[in-house]
Design a protein around this motif. Structure first.
Motif, PDB file in Angstrom:
ATOM      1  N   GLY A  53      42.836  41.544  24.204  1.00  0.00           N
ATOM      2  CA  GLY A  53      42.560  41.053  25.558  1.00  0.00           C
ATOM      3  C   GLY A  53      43.134  41.963  26.638  1.00  0.00           C
ATOM      4  N   LYS A  54      44.299  42.524  26.330  1.00  0.00           N
ATOM      5  CA  LYS A  54      44.926  43.422  27.300  1.00  0.00           C
ATOM      6  C   LYS A  54      44.123  44.709  27.447  1.00  0.00           C
ATOM      7  N   MET A  55      43.605  45.224  26.305  1.00  0.00           N
ATOM      8  CA  MET A  55      42.809  46.454  26.354  1.00  0.00           C
ATOM      9  C   MET A  55      41.446  46.223  26.994  1.00  0.00           C
ATOM     10  N   ASP A  56      40.886  45.029  26.761  1.00  0.00           N
ATOM     11  CA  ASP A  56      39.530  44.720  27.241  1.00  0.00           C
ATOM     12  C   ASP A  56      39.615  44.319  28.712  1.00  0.00           C
ATOM     13  N   GLY A  61      34.586  41.431  25.767  1.00  0.00           N
ATOM     14  CA  GLY A  61      34.710  41.255  24.327  1.00  0.00           C
ATOM     15  C   GLY A  61      34.559  42.541  23.536  1.00  0.00           C
ATOM     16  N   MET A  62      34.437  43.678  24.227  1.00  0.00           N
ATOM     17  CA  MET A  62      34.316  44.970  23.565  1.00  0.00           C
ATOM     18  C   MET A  62      35.229  45.976  24.250  1.00  0.00           C
ATOM     19  N   ILE A  63      35.695  46.960  23.470  1.00  0.00           N
ATOM     20  CA  ILE A  63      36.467  48.053  24.056  1.00  0.00           C
ATOM     21  C   ILE A  63      35.549  49.262  24.186  1.00  0.00           C
ATOM     22  N   ASP A  64      35.339  49.713  25.406  1.00  0.00           N
ATOM     23  CA  ASP A  64      34.514  50.905  25.586  1.00  0.00           C
ATOM     24  C   ASP A  64      35.417  52.130  25.779  1.00  0.00           C
ATOM     25  N   GLU A  65      34.773  53.289  25.945  1.00  0.00           N
ATOM     26  CA  GLU A  65      35.509  54.554  26.002  1.00  0.00           C
ATOM     27  C   GLU A  65      36.572  54.554  27.108  1.00  0.00           C
ATOM     28  N   SER A  66      36.229  54.036  28.271  1.00  0.00           N
ATOM     29  CA  SER A  66      37.193  54.095  29.374  1.00  0.00           C
ATOM     30  C   SER A  66      38.369  53.156  29.121  1.00  0.00           C
ATOM     31  N   GLU A  67      38.122  52.022  28.490  1.00  0.00           N
ATOM     32  CA  GLU A  67      39.218  51.111  28.157  1.00  0.00           C
ATOM     33  C   GLU A  67      40.082  51.708  27.048  1.00  0.00           C
ATOM     34  N   PHE A  68      39.439  52.412  26.111  1.00  0.00           N
ATOM     35  CA  PHE A  68      40.164  52.997  24.987  1.00  0.00           C
ATOM     36  C   PHE A  68      41.027  54.178  25.426  1.00  0.00           C
ATOM     37  N   SER A  69      40.529  54.957  26.385  1.00  0.00           N
ATOM     38  CA  SER A  69      41.196  56.213  26.728  1.00  0.00           C
ATOM     39  C   SER A  69      42.562  55.993  27.379  1.00  0.00           C
ATOM     40  N   GLY A  70      42.818  54.783  27.865  1.00  0.00           N
ATOM     41  CA  GLY A  70      44.124  54.518  28.456  1.00  0.00           C
ATOM     42  C   GLY A  70      45.213  54.156  27.457  1.00  0.00           C
ATOM     43  N   THR A  71      44.873  54.109  26.155  1.00  0.00           N
ATOM     44  CA  THR A  71      45.848  53.629  25.179  1.00  0.00           C
ATOM     45  C   THR A  71      46.805  54.732  24.754  1.00  0.00           C
ATOM     46  N   ARG A  72      47.927  54.302  24.217  1.00  0.00           N
ATOM     47  CA  ARG A  72      48.962  55.261  23.846  1.00  0.00           C
ATOM     48  C   ARG A  72      48.954  55.580  22.365  1.00  0.00           C
ATOM     49  N   PHE A  73      48.172  54.865  21.548  1.00  0.00           N
ATOM     50  CA  PHE A  73      48.309  55.077  20.102  1.00  0.00           C
ATOM     51  C   PHE A  73      47.499  56.249  19.575  1.00  0.00           C
ATOM     52  N   GLY A  74      46.739  56.902  20.442  1.00  0.00           N
ATOM     53  CA  GLY A  74      46.111  58.161  20.050  1.00  0.00           C
ATOM     54  C   GLY A  74      44.845  57.977  19.246  1.00  0.00           C
ATOM     55  N   GLY A  75      44.251  59.080  18.845  1.00  0.00           N
ATOM     56  CA  GLY A  75      43.000  59.033  18.123  1.00  0.00           C
ATOM     57  C   GLY A  75      41.825  58.882  19.067  1.00  0.00           C
ATOM     58  N   ASP A  85      28.338  52.139  17.592  1.00  0.00           N
ATOM     59  CA  ASP A  85      27.717  51.760  18.863  1.00  0.00           C
ATOM     60  C   ASP A  85      28.583  52.171  20.065  1.00  0.00           C
ATOM     61  N   SER A  86      29.600  52.998  19.802  1.00  0.00           N
ATOM     62  CA  SER A  86      30.479  53.542  20.849  1.00  0.00           C
ATOM     63  C   SER A  86      31.315  52.484  21.555  1.00  0.00           C
ATOM     64  N   ARG A  87      31.394  51.314  20.953  1.00  0.00           N
ATOM     65  CA  ARG A  87      32.264  50.256  21.488  1.00  0.00           C
ATOM     66  C   ARG A  87      32.987  49.611  20.307  1.00  0.00           C
ATOM     67  N   LEU A  88      34.153  49.069  20.564  1.00  0.00           N
ATOM     68  CA  LEU A  88      34.913  48.467  19.482  1.00  0.00           C
ATOM     69  C   LEU A  88      34.994  46.961  19.632  1.00  0.00           C
ATOM     70  N   THR A  89      34.695  46.268  18.529  1.00  0.00           N
ATOM     71  CA  THR A  89      34.996  44.840  18.473  1.00  0.00           C
ATOM     72  C   THR A  89      36.477  44.696  18.124  1.00  0.00           C
ATOM     73  N   GLN A  90      36.953  43.474  18.205  1.00  0.00           N
ATOM     74  CA  GLN A  90      38.355  43.231  17.830  1.00  0.00           C
ATOM     75  C   GLN A  90      38.572  43.592  16.358  1.00  0.00           C
ATOM     76  N   ALA A  91      37.618  43.264  15.500  1.00  0.00           N
ATOM     77  CA  ALA A  91      37.763  43.579  14.070  1.00  0.00           C
ATOM     78  C   ALA A  91      37.813  45.089  13.857  1.00  0.00           C
ATOM     79  N   GLU A  92      36.953  45.838  14.538  1.00  0.00           N
ATOM     80  CA  GLU A  92      36.973  47.298  14.387  1.00  0.00           C
ATOM     81  C   GLU A  92      38.313  47.865  14.843  1.00  0.00           C
ATOM     82  N   LEU A  93      38.790  47.367  15.961  1.00  0.00           N
ATOM     83  CA  LEU A  93      40.057  47.869  16.491  1.00  0.00           C
ATOM     84  C   LEU A  93      41.214  47.559  15.543  1.00  0.00           C
ATOM     85  N   TYR A  94      41.311  46.309  15.094  1.00  0.00           N
ATOM     86  CA  TYR A  94      42.469  45.906  14.294  1.00  0.00           C
ATOM     87  C   TYR A  94      42.421  46.512  12.889  1.00  0.00           C
TER      88      TYR A  94
END
Ligand SMILES: [Ca+2]
Ligand SMILES: [Ca+2]
Ligand SMILES: [Ca+2]
Length: 125
Positions: A53-56, A61-75, A85-94
């Protein structure tokens, strides 16, 4: 009256033990079956919906590139994106996070691996 004193005491004791556990990296608290490692179920239960929820940030309900790029865990987002599909569901992320931090690939997180999860800012220290 005695009962009131007792419940106040129990409350005080539980506050003390809660902060002691927090100081102990929360590992024992998350490792609910106390086998010395954190399973994927325990991992997901602990981080819950809150981390996603914090990332989204736009709450779709999806993490897109701009939401992902702010994260600190890399990759890269693509490393986590199973269906491409260039977006992450919660299951894909976890699932991706668990695999990323399970560096010895034994399907559980030991204390050293868990420390890296904490260093990445995914869980509180
Ligand atoms: Ca989103
Ligand atoms: Ca996807
Ligand atoms: Ca492991």
């Amino acid at each position: 009256m005695k009962r009131h004193i007792n419940s106040a005491l129990v409350l005080a004791l539980s506050l003390v033990s809660a902060s002691a556990l927090a100081a102990n990296s929360k590992f024992n608290e998350i490792d609910q079956d106390n086998n010395g490692s954190i399973s994927k179920t325990e991992f997901e239960r602990h981080i819950g919906d809150r981390f996603f929820g914090k990332m989204d940030r736009n709450s779709d309900g999806m993490i897109d590139e701009s939401e992902f790029s702010g994260t600190r865990f890399g990759g890269k987002l693509a490393d986590f994106d199973r269906d491409g599909d260039s977006r992450l569901t919660q299951a894909e992320l976890y699932n991706g996070l668990f695999e990323k931090f399970d560096t010895n690939r034994d399907m559980v997180l030991d204390k050293d691996e868990w420390k890296k999860v904490q260093s990445a800012g995914i869980v509180a220290k």
